[in-house]
Design a protein around this motif. Sequence first.
Motif, PDB file in Angstrom:
ATOM      1  N   ILE A  47      41.851  40.130  47.459  1.00  0.00           N
ATOM      2  CA  ILE A  47      40.985  41.323  47.349  1.00  0.00           C
ATOM      3  C   ILE A  47      41.452  42.378  48.349  1.00  0.00           C
ATOM      4  N   SER A  48      41.015  43.611  48.149  1.00  0.00           N
ATOM      5  CA  SER A  48      41.586  44.679  48.979  1.00  0.00           C
ATOM      6  C   SER A  48      41.178  44.568  50.443  1.00  0.00           C
ATOM      7  N   ASP A  49      39.992  44.045  50.737  1.00  0.00           N
ATOM      8  CA  ASP A  49      39.617  43.902  52.154  1.00  0.00           C
ATOM      9  C   ASP A  49      40.558  42.945  52.885  1.00  0.00           C
ATOM     10  N   VAL A  50      40.993  41.900  52.197  1.00  0.00           N
ATOM     11  CA  VAL A  50      41.951  40.953  52.810  1.00  0.00           C
ATOM     12  C   VAL A  50      43.279  41.668  53.045  1.00  0.00           C
ATOM     13  N   HIS A  51      43.670  42.510  52.119  1.00  0.00           N
ATOM     14  CA  HIS A  51      44.927  43.267  52.301  1.00  0.00           C
ATOM     15  C   HIS A  51      44.826  44.175  53.524  1.00  0.00           C
ATOM     16  N   VAL A  52      43.655  44.790  53.711  1.00  0.00           N
ATOM     17  CA  VAL A  52      43.489  45.690  54.879  1.00  0.00           C
ATOM     18  C   VAL A  52      43.552  44.884  56.173  1.00  0.00           C
ATOM     19  N   VAL A  66      52.450  35.493  51.756  1.00  0.00           N
ATOM     20  CA  VAL A  66      51.471  35.083  50.760  1.00  0.00           C
ATOM     21  C   VAL A  66      52.105  34.012  49.892  1.00  0.00           C
ATOM     22  N   ALA A  67      51.493  32.822  49.887  1.00  0.00           N
ATOM     23  CA  ALA A  67      52.025  31.742  49.035  1.00  0.00           C
ATOM     24  C   ALA A  67      50.981  31.466  47.957  1.00  0.00           C
ATOM     25  N   ASP A  68      51.402  31.300  46.738  1.00  0.00           N
ATOM     26  CA  ASP A  68      50.560  30.999  45.564  1.00  0.00           C
ATOM     27  C   ASP A  68      49.305  31.874  45.506  1.00  0.00           C
ATOM     28  N   GLU A  69      49.407  33.119  45.794  1.00  0.00           N
ATOM     29  CA  GLU A  69      48.337  34.138  45.696  1.00  0.00           C
ATOM     30  C   GLU A  69      47.182  33.875  46.667  1.00  0.00           C
ATOM     31  N   HIS A  70      46.827  32.611  46.912  1.00  0.00           N
ATOM     32  CA  HIS A  70      45.615  32.358  47.712  1.00  0.00           C
ATOM     33  C   HIS A  70      45.883  31.694  49.052  1.00  0.00           C
ATOM     34  N   HIS A 396      36.610  50.867  43.170  1.00  0.00           N
ATOM     35  CA  HIS A 396      37.363  50.398  44.348  1.00  0.00           C
ATOM     36  C   HIS A 396      36.421  49.590  45.259  1.00  0.00           C
ATOM     37  N   HIS A 397      35.121  49.939  45.179  1.00  0.00           N
ATOM     38  CA  HIS A 397      34.147  49.151  45.963  1.00  0.00           C
ATOM     39  C   HIS A 397      34.163  47.693  45.512  1.00  0.00           C
ATOM     40  N   ILE A 398      34.195  47.523  44.184  1.00  0.00           N
ATOM     41  CA  ILE A 398      34.142  46.152  43.632  1.00  0.00           C
ATOM     42  C   ILE A 398      35.413  45.391  43.997  1.00  0.00           C
ATOM     43  N   ASP A 399      36.531  46.108  43.963  1.00  0.00           N
ATOM     44  CA  ASP A 399      37.827  45.453  44.244  1.00  0.00           C
ATOM     45  C   ASP A 399      37.911  44.955  45.683  1.00  0.00           C
ATOM     46  N   ARG A 400      37.029  45.484  46.545  1.00  0.00           N
ATOM     47  CA  ARG A 400      37.047  45.050  47.942  1.00  0.00           C
ATOM     48  C   ARG A 400      36.651  43.584  48.074  1.00  0.00           C
ATOM     49  N   GLY A 401      35.763  43.119  47.155  1.00  0.00           N
ATOM     50  CA  GLY A 401      35.213  41.779  47.393  1.00  0.00           C
ATOM     51  C   GLY A 401      35.153  40.867  46.199  1.00  0.00           C
ATOM     52  N   TYR A 402      35.607  41.339  45.032  1.00  0.00           N
ATOM     53  CA  TYR A 402      35.551  40.487  43.830  1.00  0.00           C
ATOM     54  C   TYR A 402      36.950  40.367  43.243  1.00  0.00           C
ATOM     55  N   GLU A 403      37.538  39.192  43.370  1.00  0.00           N
ATOM     56  CA  GLU A 403      38.889  38.975  42.863  1.00  0.00           C
ATOM     57  C   GLU A 403      38.872  38.787  41.344  1.00  0.00           C
ATOM     58  N   HIS A 404      39.716  39.551  40.636  1.00  0.00           N
ATOM     59  CA  HIS A 404      39.844  39.400  39.168  1.00  0.00           C
ATOM     60  C   HIS A 404      38.471  39.389  38.494  1.00  0.00           C
ATOM     61  N   PHE A 405      37.589  40.297  38.898  1.00  0.00           N
ATOM     62  CA  PHE A 405      36.209  40.301  38.401  1.00  0.00           C
ATOM     63  C   PHE A 405      36.171  40.471  36.882  1.00  0.00           C
ATOM     64  N   VAL A 406      36.923  41.440  36.371  1.00  0.00           N
ATOM     65  CA  VAL A 406      36.925  41.702  34.923  1.00  0.00           C
ATOM     66  C   VAL A 406      37.477  40.496  34.169  1.00  0.00           C
ATOM     67  N   LYS A 407      38.563  39.911  34.671  1.00  0.00           N
ATOM     68  CA  LYS A 407      39.152  38.769  33.963  1.00  0.00           C
ATOM     69  C   LYS A 407      38.202  37.583  33.944  1.00  0.00           C
ATOM     70  N   LYS A 408      37.537  37.350  35.052  1.00  0.00           N
ATOM     71  CA  LYS A 408      36.583  36.220  35.101  1.00  0.00           C
ATOM     72  C   LYS A 408      35.469  36.429  34.088  1.00  0.00           C
ATOM     73  N   LEU A 409      34.990  37.677  33.968  1.00  0.00           N
ATOM     74  CA  LEU A 409      33.921  37.960  32.979  1.00  0.00           C
ATOM     75  C   LEU A 409      34.477  37.853  31.555  1.00  0.00           C
ATOM     76  N   GLU A 410      35.680  38.367  31.348  1.00  0.00           N
ATOM     77  CA  GLU A 410      36.303  38.259  30.008  1.00  0.00           C
ATOM     78  C   GLU A 410      36.471  36.800  29.617  1.00  0.00           C
ATOM     79  N   ASP A 411      36.922  35.987  30.558  1.00  0.00           N
ATOM     80  CA  ASP A 411      37.125  34.544  30.267  1.00  0.00           C
ATOM     81  C   ASP A 411      35.803  33.865  29.929  1.00  0.00           C
ATOM     82  N   LEU A 412      34.700  34.460  30.362  1.00  0.00           N
ATOM     83  CA  LEU A 412      33.372  33.898  30.030  1.00  0.00           C
ATOM     84  C   LEU A 412      32.875  34.453  28.686  1.00  0.00           C
TER      85      LEU A 412
END
Length: 427
Positions: A47-52, A66-70, A396-412
């Motif tokens: 998430i962007s806060d981790v990048h900052v 960064v190894a394996d994204e997480h 951009h607010h959401i991207d600060r703290g929700y990783e792949h938020f849209v994809k997680k919702l789409e997958d649901l």
Amino acid sequence: MDIIRVEGGHALAGSVCVSGAKNSALKLMAATLLAPGVTTLQNVPNISDVHVMGKVLKRMGATIEVADEHSLVIDTSNVDSWEAPYELVAKMRASTAVMGPLLGRFGRAKIAMPGGCNLGARKIDMHILGLEALGVKFDTDHGYIHADASEGLIGANVTLEFASVGATENLIMAAVRARGTTVIDNAAREPEIVDLANMLNSMGAKIVGAGTPVVQIEGVKELHPTTHRVIGDRIEAGTFIVAGALAAGEDGIEVRGFNSNHLGMVIKKFELMGIDIEHIEGGVRVRRAERILPVDIQTLPFPGFPTDMQAQAMVLSALADGSSVITENIFENRFMFASELVRMGADIRIESHHAMIHGVKGFSGAQVVSPDLRGGAALVVAGLVADGYTEVSAIHHIDRGYEHFVKKLEDLGACVQRATIPDPTDE
Ligand code: EPZ
């Protein structure tokens, strides 16, 4: 302008695994400054806060792979600066979490004064008062806080005026390197504090009582690097629980990857609202509520109802069969979300720290603006059951703290997408 567009009316199904906790990962990254060498953090959210925070550490001389994204492999051997620069602190207030570790490692810190944010003043007076008790001398000039503990940190008894999460964390991260023992009374008890204490203890610290109001830290001469897995994000989990309560199909949805004991009050309140939440291995199963009951909620320090779930609870209450009151006791200005939800048809009146919410039959899709990280996510969740399309901007607010938020919702099974539209304010 980037937006998230969601079409209401699609049932959710399946399972979502939440990411590592933002409000733990950021402090764990700062804590690596205390142990020269290579520390590996696992389950870190992308998430962007981790990048900052990564930029803050690299600016000081750390290297991060960064190894394996997480997984972050952080080497702080060559850190030779104790300054958190204005442009990064202004971007993310949590950068102030480096103050304790810098004092613990170098006996000095130079931190840009954190501005306010749209939640309120976000002062750090309790951090400063507590660190002064440990012998730190403070000076401020030109927008920077200069902290000096060149004569060493001395263990002390500190009682916090309020159970501040950040102040508790900064005090713990300084006290681990103080001479003697520090006792923090009225300490914050959030699970993220326990996660931090567990990692510090694995580095050789001697902390007892984390998660209780009294934390005792016996200072040690040095700390060594470690490997630590970040706990699951309870607030992200709570956000998906609300999504399931509103929009799950007949089998409900599973929300995994977190410790459901970290959401005790939230689950208790949601069950009082008629939400069916079942504890399962690694999380919960939540079913759509046939009828949502009204509820009164006070946001309080853990184990009270978390302020970071206030907006999400407001979405549920706004569709309840009756009237609810939500009282915000933590931040002085955290109801901006309500006015956006009113644009979707909610019936909410704000009186000082109280939101009076009268349930309505449903939301209508609208163009809305994320006021902050949690409010933005809550608006997307509201869009899942709104009539028609909802377009959420300032994501951009959401991207600060929700990783792949849209994809997680789409997958649901949600009908949701990120899109770029012309900025209406452009000439
Ligand atoms: C942490 O902020 C979280 N942020 C917040 O999450 C969360 O809402 C908050 O704790 C409360 O749980 C991170 O961990 C990065 P506080 P923090 O110190 O440490 C006042 C999110 O959405 N205060 O407990 O800043 C302060 O102004 C974010 O993920 C002082 O007055 O919270 C606020 O009104 C939002 N003086 C209240 O106390 C101080 O010295 C709570 O602050 C410190 C705090």
